[in-house]
Design a protein around this motif. Sequence first.
Motif, PDB file in Angstrom:
ATOM      1  N   PRO A   5       0.833  -1.204   0.000  1.00 23.37           N
ATOM      2  CA  PRO A   5       0.000   0.000   0.000  1.00 23.37           C
ATOM      3  C   PRO A   5       0.867   1.253   0.000  1.00 23.37           C
ATOM      4  CG  PRO A   5      -0.228  -1.233   2.074  1.00 23.37           C
ATOM      5  CD  PRO A   5       0.667  -2.008   1.177  1.00 23.37           C
ATOM      6  N   LEU A   6       0.341   2.289  -0.618  1.00 22.54           N
ATOM      7  CA  LEU A   6       1.087   3.537  -0.695  1.00 22.54           C
ATOM      8  C   LEU A   6       1.309   4.095   0.704  1.00 22.54           C
ATOM      9  CD1 LEU A   6      -0.729   5.212  -3.690  1.00 22.54           C
ATOM     10  CD2 LEU A   6       1.494   4.086  -3.698  1.00 22.54           C
ATOM     11  N   GLN A   7       2.472   4.681   0.869  1.00 30.79           N
ATOM     12  CA  GLN A   7       2.788   5.285   2.153  1.00 30.79           C
ATOM     13  C   GLN A   7       1.963   6.547   2.327  1.00 30.79           C
ATOM     14  OE1 GLN A   7       4.796   4.094   4.547  1.00 30.79           O
ATOM     15  NE2 GLN A   7       5.014   2.261   3.307  1.00 30.79           N
ATOM     16  N   ALA A   8       1.606   6.845   3.562  1.00 29.66           N
ATOM     17  CA  ALA A   8       0.849   8.059   3.850  1.00 29.66           C
ATOM     18  C   ALA A   8       1.700   9.273   3.475  1.00 29.66           C
ATOM     19  CB  ALA A   8       0.468   8.116   5.321  1.00 29.66           C
ATOM     20  N   THR A   9       1.037  10.246   2.863  1.00 31.54           N
ATOM     21  CA  THR A   9       1.762  11.453   2.472  1.00 31.54           C
ATOM     22  C   THR A   9       1.975  12.327   3.700  1.00 31.54           C
ATOM     23  OG1 THR A   9      -0.309  12.549   1.944  1.00 31.54           O
ATOM     24  CG2 THR A   9       0.831  11.434   0.137  1.00 31.54           C
ATOM     25  N   SER A  10       2.748  13.338   3.537  1.00 27.50           N
ATOM     26  CA  SER A  10       3.089  14.240   4.633  1.00 27.50           C
ATOM     27  C   SER A  10       1.838  15.002   5.091  1.00 27.50           C
ATOM     28  CB  SER A  10       4.153  15.220   4.168  1.00 27.50           C
ATOM     29  OG  SER A  10       4.379  16.180   5.164  1.00 27.50           O
ATOM     30  N   GLY A  11       1.735  15.273   6.363  1.00 28.08           N
ATOM     31  CA  GLY A  11       0.603  16.011   6.916  1.00 28.08           C
ATOM     32  C   GLY A  11       0.827  17.509   6.936  1.00 28.08           C
ATOM     33  N   VAL A  12       1.945  17.973   6.393  1.00 26.06           N
ATOM     34  CA  VAL A  12       2.277  19.400   6.428  1.00 26.06           C
ATOM     35  C   VAL A  12       1.261  20.237   5.659  1.00 26.06           C
ATOM     36  CG1 VAL A  12       4.012  21.121   5.789  1.00 26.06           C
ATOM     37  CG2 VAL A  12       4.704  18.975   6.861  1.00 26.06           C
ATOM     38  N   PRO A  13       0.847  19.868   4.443  1.00 26.75           N
ATOM     39  CA  PRO A  13      -0.132  20.714   3.741  1.00 26.75           C
ATOM     40  C   PRO A  13      -1.445  20.847   4.522  1.00 26.75           C
ATOM     41  CG  PRO A  13       0.859  19.203   2.197  1.00 26.75           C
ATOM     42  CD  PRO A  13       1.330  18.803   3.560  1.00 26.75           C
ATOM     43  N   PHE A  14      -1.888  19.777   5.151  1.00 28.40           N
ATOM     44  CA  PHE A  14      -3.117  19.839   5.938  1.00 28.40           C
ATOM     45  C   PHE A  14      -2.940  20.773   7.129  1.00 28.40           C
ATOM     46  CE2 PHE A  14      -5.800  18.181   9.388  1.00 28.40           C
ATOM     47  CZ  PHE A  14      -7.032  18.442   8.824  1.00 28.40           C
ATOM     48  N   MET A  15      -1.788  20.692   7.790  1.00 30.83           N
ATOM     49  CA  MET A  15      -1.549  21.565   8.939  1.00 30.83           C
ATOM     50  C   MET A  15      -1.451  23.026   8.501  1.00 30.83           C
ATOM     51  SD  MET A  15       0.877  19.535  11.583  1.00 30.83           S
ATOM     52  CE  MET A  15       1.953  18.622  10.496  1.00 30.83           C
ATOM     53  N   VAL A  16      -0.853  23.283   7.339  1.00 35.77           N
ATOM     54  CA  VAL A  16      -0.778  24.649   6.818  1.00 35.77           C
ATOM     55  C   VAL A  16      -2.177  25.168   6.523  1.00 35.77           C
ATOM     56  CG1 VAL A  16      -0.005  26.044   4.854  1.00 35.77           C
ATOM     57  CG2 VAL A  16       1.567  24.447   5.957  1.00 35.77           C
ATOM     58  N   LEU A  17      -3.015  24.317   5.921  1.00 32.79           N
ATOM     59  CA  LEU A  17      -4.391  24.710   5.633  1.00 32.79           C
ATOM     60  C   LEU A  17      -5.143  25.017   6.929  1.00 32.79           C
ATOM     61  CD1 LEU A  17      -6.743  25.001   3.608  1.00 32.79           C
ATOM     62  CD2 LEU A  17      -7.245  22.593   4.062  1.00 32.79           C
ATOM     63  N   CYS A  18      -4.987  24.181   7.940  1.00 33.40           N
ATOM     64  CA  CYS A  18      -5.644  24.419   9.236  1.00 33.40           C
ATOM     65  C   CYS A  18      -5.148  25.725   9.855  1.00 33.40           C
ATOM     66  CB  CYS A  18      -5.390  23.256  10.193  1.00 33.40           C
ATOM     67  SG  CYS A  18      -6.285  21.764   9.733  1.00 33.40           S
TER      68      CYS A  18
END
Length: 140
Positions: free
Chosen positions: A41-54
């Motif tokens: 399975p594909l590795q989870a992508t970085s959570g940085v864009p989501f945190m920037v959006l938040c």
Amino acid sequence: MSALRAPAVLPARRGEPTPRRAPLRALDGGAGRRLDAVRAPLQATSGVPFMVLCALVLAGALLAALLLNTHMARGSYEMSRLQREAGLVAQDVQEVQADLRSAEASLPDQAARLGMVPAEDVTMFSVVDGKIVPEPVEEP
């Protein structure tokens, strides 16, 4: 299908023979199915864009709250100023009304000082109708 990771195969160096892998076989009791290797399975992508959006949403909400509070405070100051001004105008109106009442009360005394006497029979003429209003009352 199996979701287990397949071991990574290192590329062979030049001149070395590539190791041969044994073909995959079904385990006992597998009803004769052949197993195939599946991609991990594909590795989870970085959570940085989501945190920037938040963080941007939070900053926008805080800025909107600041602007709304500033606008409301400005409106509150304006409202209190207008209420104070309306109170002063009401006081002025009361003073003028009191002056008018006192002038009405002293009107007969001022007329008597000027030598005026009350009228005995008051009749008026209406310019619109061309009639005398009220009609004079004749005594029998």
